[in-house]
Design a protein around this motif. Sequence first.
Motif, PDB file in Angstrom:
ATOM      1  N   ILE A 194       0.859  -1.183   0.000  1.00 52.71           N
ATOM      2  CA  ILE A 194       0.000   0.000   0.000  1.00 52.71           C
ATOM      3  C   ILE A 194       0.897   1.235   0.000  1.00 52.71           C
ATOM      4  N   THR A 195       0.684   2.115  -0.962  1.00 51.38           N
ATOM      5  CA  THR A 195       1.517   3.310  -1.047  1.00 51.38           C
ATOM      6  C   THR A 195       1.240   4.259   0.111  1.00 51.38           C
ATOM      7  N   MET A 196       2.267   4.972   0.504  1.00 53.76           N
ATOM      8  CA  MET A 196       2.105   6.104   1.410  1.00 53.76           C
ATOM      9  C   MET A 196       3.307   7.006   1.217  1.00 53.76           C
ATOM     10  N   ARG A 197       3.073   8.103   0.556  1.00 53.30           N
ATOM     11  CA  ARG A 197       4.144   9.013   0.176  1.00 53.30           C
ATOM     12  C   ARG A 197       4.724   9.733   1.389  1.00 53.30           C
ATOM     13  N   GLY A 198       6.015  10.007   1.304  1.00 49.31           N
ATOM     14  CA  GLY A 198       6.712  10.649   2.411  1.00 49.31           C
ATOM     15  C   GLY A 198       7.447   9.668   3.298  1.00 49.31           C
ATOM     16  N   TYR A 199       7.074   8.378   3.207  1.00 52.82           N
ATOM     17  CA  TYR A 199       7.718   7.343   4.019  1.00 52.82           C
ATOM     18  C   TYR A 199       8.414   6.339   3.099  1.00 52.82           C
ATOM     19  N   ALA A 200       9.438   5.671   3.614  1.00 54.33           N
ATOM     20  CA  ALA A 200      10.143   4.645   2.856  1.00 54.33           C
ATOM     21  C   ALA A 200       9.279   3.390   2.750  1.00 54.33           C
ATOM     22  N   ASN A 201       9.674   2.464   1.910  1.00 57.50           N
ATOM     23  CA  ASN A 201       8.901   1.254   1.686  1.00 57.50           C
ATOM     24  C   ASN A 201       8.767   0.433   2.974  1.00 57.50           C
ATOM     25  N   ASN A 202       7.511   0.090   3.295  1.00 54.82           N
ATOM     26  CA  ASN A 202       7.165  -0.877   4.346  1.00 54.82           C
ATOM     27  C   ASN A 202       7.545  -0.431   5.751  1.00 54.82           C
ATOM     28  N   VAL A 203       7.711   0.879   5.976  1.00 51.22           N
ATOM     29  CA  VAL A 203       8.182   1.323   7.298  1.00 51.22           C
ATOM     30  C   VAL A 203       7.046   1.682   8.252  1.00 51.22           C
ATOM     31  N   VAL A 204       5.824   1.813   7.759  1.00 54.38           N
ATOM     32  CA  VAL A 204       4.713   2.165   8.648  1.00 54.38           C
ATOM     33  C   VAL A 204       4.250   0.872   9.316  1.00 54.38           C
ATOM     34  N   ILE A 205       4.825   0.582  10.464  1.00 51.51           N
ATOM     35  CA  ILE A 205       4.601  -0.680  11.167  1.00 51.51           C
ATOM     36  C   ILE A 205       3.854  -0.398  12.474  1.00 51.51           C
ATOM     37  N   PRO A 206       3.237  -1.420  13.063  1.00 49.36           N
ATOM     38  CA  PRO A 206       2.504  -1.210  14.319  1.00 49.36           C
ATOM     39  C   PRO A 206       3.412  -0.713  15.441  1.00 49.36           C
ATOM     40  N   VAL A 207       2.856   0.066  16.335  1.00 47.17           N
ATOM     41  CA  VAL A 207       3.596   0.570  17.492  1.00 47.17           C
ATOM     42  C   VAL A 207       3.996  -0.601  18.380  1.00 47.17           C
ATOM     43  N   GLY A 208       5.257  -0.652  18.726  1.00 50.36           N
ATOM     44  CA  GLY A 208       5.748  -1.701  19.604  1.00 50.36           C
ATOM     45  C   GLY A 208       6.115  -2.991  18.905  1.00 50.36           C
ATOM     46  N   ALA A 209       5.924  -3.097  17.596  1.00 46.99           N
ATOM     47  CA  ALA A 209       6.233  -4.326  16.872  1.00 46.99           C
ATOM     48  C   ALA A 209       7.727  -4.452  16.631  1.00 46.99           C
ATOM     49  N   ASP A 210       8.196  -5.693  16.500  1.00 45.73           N
ATOM     50  CA  ASP A 210       9.585  -5.921  16.136  1.00 45.73           C
ATOM     51  C   ASP A 210       9.819  -5.384  14.729  1.00 45.73           C
ATOM     52  N   VAL A 211      10.805  -4.511  14.584  1.00 43.68           N
ATOM     53  CA  VAL A 211      11.005  -3.800  13.323  1.00 43.68           C
ATOM     54  C   VAL A 211      11.265  -4.752  12.173  1.00 43.68           C
ATOM     55  N   ASN A 212      12.222  -5.650  12.347  1.00 44.64           N
ATOM     56  CA  ASN A 212      12.597  -6.542  11.245  1.00 44.64           C
ATOM     57  C   ASN A 212      11.461  -7.469  10.851  1.00 44.64           C
ATOM     58  N   THR A 213      10.788  -8.049  11.842  1.00 48.07           N
ATOM     59  CA  THR A 213       9.687  -8.969  11.546  1.00 48.07           C
ATOM     60  C   THR A 213       8.529  -8.248  10.881  1.00 48.07           C
ATOM     61  N   ALA A 214       8.180  -7.048  11.398  1.00 47.15           N
ATOM     62  CA  ALA A 214       7.048  -6.305  10.858  1.00 47.15           C
ATOM     63  C   ALA A 214       7.304  -5.856   9.427  1.00 47.15           C
ATOM     64  N   ARG A 215       8.529  -5.398   9.145  1.00 50.95           N
ATOM     65  CA  ARG A 215       8.845  -4.962   7.781  1.00 50.95           C
ATOM     66  C   ARG A 215       8.907  -6.147   6.823  1.00 50.95           C
ATOM     67  N   GLN A 216       9.359  -7.289   7.314  1.00 49.76           N
ATOM     68  CA  GLN A 216       9.513  -8.458   6.457  1.00 49.76           C
ATOM     69  C   GLN A 216       8.164  -9.104   6.138  1.00 49.76           C
ATOM     70  N   SER A 217       7.319  -9.304   7.152  1.00 50.52           N
ATOM     71  CA  SER A 217       6.098 -10.072   6.946  1.00 50.52           C
ATOM     72  C   SER A 217       4.851  -9.223   6.793  1.00 50.52           C
ATOM     73  N   GLY A 218       4.882  -7.956   7.227  1.00 50.19           N
ATOM     74  CA  GLY A 218       3.709  -7.109   7.103  1.00 50.19           C
ATOM     75  C   GLY A 218       2.813  -7.178   8.312  1.00 50.19           C
ATOM     76  N   SER A 219       1.636  -6.528   8.204  1.00 58.00           N
ATOM     77  CA  SER A 219       0.690  -6.430   9.315  1.00 58.00           C
ATOM     78  C   SER A 219      -0.691  -6.896   8.866  1.00 58.00           C
ATOM     79  N   PRO A 220      -1.497  -7.406   9.777  1.00 54.56           N
ATOM     80  CA  PRO A 220      -2.821  -7.920   9.397  1.00 54.56           C
ATOM     81  C   PRO A 220      -3.907  -6.856   9.266  1.00 54.56           C
ATOM     82  N   ILE A 221      -3.653  -5.632   9.743  1.00 52.29           N
ATOM     83  CA  ILE A 221      -4.683  -4.591   9.698  1.00 52.29           C
ATOM     84  C   ILE A 221      -4.029  -3.288   9.231  1.00 52.29           C
TER      85      ILE A 221
END
Length: 837
Positions: A716-743
């Motif tokens: 999902i695009t979101m301009r102003g941010y790098a690819n896949n960086v909008v992750i849930p608060v408190g989530a593991d950075v590497n896991t969240a960026r690699q696998s994504g989020s359910p919501i």
Amino acid sequence: MLLVGLPTMAQITRPQSNPATPSLKVKGTDLDYFQPKEYIIGGTTLSGAKFIDKEVIITLSKLIKGERILLPGEATSAAIKTLWSQGLFDDVELNIDKIVEDTVYFDIQVVERPRLSSFELNGLTKSQKTDITEKLNSKSGKTIINENTYNSTTGTINKYLAEKGYFFTKIEYKTKPDPNMENGVVLQVFVDRGRKVKVHEVLFTGNKDFKSSQLRKYLKKTKQQAFYKVFGSGKFSKEKYEEDKEKLIAKMQEKGYRDAVIIKDTTYKYNEKSIGVKIDLYEGPKYYVGNISWTGNAKYATKDLTKVLGIEKGEIFSEEKLNVKLHGNGAESDDVSSIYLNDGYLTFNVEPVQTKIYNDTVDLEIRIYEGPQYTNNRITVKGNTITNDRVVLREVRTKPGDKFSKEALVRTVRDLGQLGNFDESKTVPTPKPNPSDGTVDIEYAVEEKPSDQVELSGGFGGGRVIGTIGLTFNNFSLRNILNPKAYRPLPKGDGQKLSLRGQTNGKYYQSYSFSFSEPWLGGKKPVSFGLSAFTSLQSNNVTGAQGTKIRLNGVTVSLGRKLNWPDNYFQLVHSINAQQYILNNYGGYLFSTGTSYNFNLTQEFSRDSRNSPIFPTEGSYFKFTIQATPPYSLLNNTNYATASDKQRYRFTEYHKWKFEGQWFQRLAGKFVVKAQAQFGFLGLYNKAVGQSAFERFKLGGDGMQGFDFLQGSELITMRGYANNVVIPVGADVNTARQSGSPIFSKYVMELRYPVIASQSATAYLIGFAEGGNTWNRFADFNPFNVRRSAGIGARIFLPIFGMLGIDYGHAFDNIPGIRDAKQNFTFSIAQQLGGFN
């Protein structure tokens, strides 16, 4: 009036020549000026003339053989003055050649003025020279250079430059011989344009009810200078000024001042860089609507027509509103005319008549001519040089035998544009009524445009250079695949779509895909069919691990249908998807080695009323999607608490819900606003199994598929941010960026402005504001807790490449744990025109 005053504002210098003093020279004979004598003209000759008709000049002098003349007398002086006034000569001399008894013979000696061979313009830009030369060229070759030549040339140049905003122009003239033309000269024009003038002030007189500040706002393109006007420089354009004057009066009349008129307007020099504008107005009284009566209506009752009209007694009288409610405005159908035109009354006409004006009230009588109802007869199409007739005609909603309908006509034009094969702006329907039998023939004129696309790009991702090649044929013909004569370069004309795409950087990453779609399966009903397949491979030997890779294979079959309920903008699509994931020692997932299968059924319910697929100015687009796999864990006896990864993830299970809505609305002028909202949720059937390892959402960046396609994630695009960086608060950075989020949820607001609208390209500028976020649990979901960004961008649609875009966005929120979360520039290639983007 502006142009009349221009010569007084321009300095003009030209070669001067003074008329000779009328005189009569006599050879060998002295005339007695005290005792005039009458003579008979024996003949007149013309000397020195090479390029003009001698007989015409002699006739103009009135010194014609056989005529009587008094010498000395006024006739000879008048002859010289007449010839000089023609502007053809630099010198005119009248001689008496001889006198024989009572007969006199004249000789007229002249020096012809040179003829204009061409213009040499100096001090102008190349485009200005071209435009002005085209306006002046009609004078070349035959025109004799005289005062009229200078005046007309000056007027032409001043008028042109005034329209461009140059008012204080200085013009000088010189001539030089033209060696290629006998007696021809080149007229050298030296133009000092000065600077473009700005409007320093706009003054109004005669206005009582309207404030001057309010009237200035009505002049949309003639703005006076102000320090706060960053985008409105105040530069003056005569053409735009004339348009503004018309709009000024229209706005005043819209407010009820039906007698409003501009008495006079003037422009004057304020200083060396600017002018002033003064407009003298007559407002007149403010009028209100009085009694409204209807005549000639038989089909619809007066109360029903009054309700549609929507104008009540006592409200402000506005001719513009009255005309819109009677005749409509574009494709809108909430006016009186549309009610009749949508019911077959093709020759319907309505005329509002102001029957009585008293004090400040206007009584109206609305006269209707209904005419007969017309039935559609012969429907034809022309201009489709590539697309087959049946492909065009199946999109036509004006069917033979149906009553004529304006709404169906407008909708057909829209649907033909949605095909993508024709230039929407040049699709012209022409109804041809046959009064004798009450039928109407309708001809749709279309113009083909390039619709095939090629994608050739190189990018940098994952630390490597990636090359992409893609071909899309939007008007493919499968039935002619074996017909060599139909190849151009592939068979065309049946409206099918064929896409081939490959992406690779060598051994590390490879991806290949194929898709085919038929919008009318069987050719009789609007049932669409789609088939697509893909295979992708990514290996990772950076750390020296042998055989570390992930492969993804998949195939999709879909069937869709256009619906007539709730309205005919809806569509329902069913699809069956089968995917295979093969992992070999590949980290970042819930399991690293094994094979997983994803068999799912997708239902997509959408409504699309956008008036254009490329640059919509009105309408909306909604899509609701449900995707689900069988609930394997609820149907087998596996104990998932003790099951191995191979058992747990062999068959991926989930249910996925997505919604997207887009709204488009035209604002003032050409500005268009787009509002968009998106939501996605990935659910599970069994907590013991947990969330699916695939089909998650990754938010941020350009949203372009690359390596993430292998992860089975939705970008999902979101301009102003790098690819896949909008992750849930408190989530593991590497896991969240690699696998994504359910919501996820995302909101967009865009302001668009078109700069190019042609068959070869469509381009527009955008300003945007976005907000979005992701969550791991539904309990944490908060649609108002979003990461925000804003910026500007541009889009250009080229038929051969699709939609290309560039954006500059500024992210307002930091992402904890990610240093380089912000990315200002975002590029998009072959961007989708709808859907999750």
